[in-house]
Write an enzyme that holds these catalytic residues in place. Structure first.
Site, short mmCIF file in Angstrom:
data_model
loop_
_atom_site.label_atom_id
_atom_site.label_comp_id
_atom_site.label_asym_id
_atom_site.label_seq_id
_atom_site.Cartn_x
_atom_site.Cartn_y
_atom_site.Cartn_z
N SER A 196 3.78 6.87 -4.10
CA SER A 196 4.34 5.64 -3.53
C SER A 196 3.18 4.75 -3.10
CB SER A 196 5.18 6.00 -2.29
OG SER A 196 5.50 4.84 -1.56
N TYR B 22 6.86 10.74 5.54
CA TYR B 22 6.94 10.24 4.16
C TYR B 22 5.55 9.83 3.66
CZ TYR B 22 8.61 7.45 0.19
OH TYR B 22 8.83 6.95 -1.07
#
Ligand code: NAD
Length: 251
Positions: free
Chosen positions: A142, A157
């Site tokens: 990401s 995350y």
């Protein structure tokens, strides 16, 4: 060099979002698709892929279950004849301040986003090594794995997505002698359930998040297809242990 005819690609998180979108793009390039997800019933879109002349099958499994996932991946290898590509796209996010992360939040996010990715990559790579056919692994990190995700609050995350980049570098080095390449894509803010639910719940959130991006908008899942087709095919034959960041330009 972009052709994927007769290649079988395992995609976790294949029921929706980026995983399902990758399934369509890869099937259009000729690949057979084995989609794995938690849900009991397959998405309609997967059935429609059969109409373009490829094999597409759905498997219910939890990427956190090491033995269960290995059984599923071995079943896929038996049913399709080989596993040539692997996309561990299953992922979850908890958006809350670090000091409010519970032990469960931390374990759940790391359990799916890095432990589950390691399980998936290991089981698929073991099949590829056994087949002696080489293979291609494309992990999903990401933009958060490069520069965090402020103004969102998702420490677990962010940690998990940094870990994916480290895993890719190490695994690529270890698997190169088997003809297996391993790279990743790092998407920015993409329009899938993961973020749209949050946008709906908090007015102004979408504008706030995209204000730090040069293109000033959320990306659509199909804007990642070019990077995926490149990395999954022979077009990227001299690339391994690396990442493509597709984030609309970070300001
Ligand atoms: P999504 O929520 O739309 O889909 C994720 C899928 O993963 C779901 O179908 C879910 O059921 C599945 N999943 C979750 N836990 C699982 C488990 N334990 N076992 C099996 N399947 C499980 O999310 P998405 O946006 O499509 O995200 C896909 C990947 O892309 C994730 O790794 C995510 O972190 C990453 N990513 C997304 C964005 C974005 O903006 N959407 C940005 C960067 C990276």
């Amino acid at each position: 060099r972009f052709a994927l005819k007769n290649k079988t690609i395992v995609i976790t998180g294949g029921a929706r979002g980026l995983g399902l979108s990758f399934a369509s793009a890869l099937a259009e390039a000729g690949a057979n698709i084995a989609a794995i997800d938690l849900d009991d019933s397959p998405p309609d879109e997967l059935g429609k892929l059969q109409a373009i002349g490829v094999k597409a099958k759905y498997y219910t499994a939890n990427v956190r279950d090491y033995d269960g996932l290995r059984n599923t991946i071995e079943e896929i290898a038996r049913e399709f004849g080989s596993i040539d590509g692997c996309i561990p796209a299953a992922g979850i996010m908890r958006d809350k301040p670090f000091l409010e992360h519970t032990a469960k939040d931390i374990n759940d996010v790391l359990g799916v986003n890095i432990v589950g990715v390691m399980y998936t990559v290991q089981h698929c790579a073991a099949q590829m090594v056994k087949q002696k056919t080489g293979g291609n692994i494309v992990c999903i990190s990401s933009a958060a794995g490069h520069h965090g995700c402020a103004p969102m609050t998702c420490a677990a995350y962010v940690a998990s997505k940094h870990a994916v980049l480290g895993l890719v570098k190490q695994v690529a080095g270890e698997l190169a002698e088997h003809g297996i390449r391993c790279n990743s894509i790092s998407p920015g803010i993409m329009r899938t359930d993961m973020l749209t639910k949050m946008f709906e719940a908090t007015p102004g959130r979408e504008e706030l998040l995209t204000s730090g991006c040069m293109l000033k908008r959320v990306g659509e899942p199909d804007e990642l297809h070019g990077a995926m087709l490149y990395l999954m095919s022979d077009a990227s034959s001299y690339m391994t242990g690396n990442d493509i960041l597709v984030n609309g330009g970070k300001l």
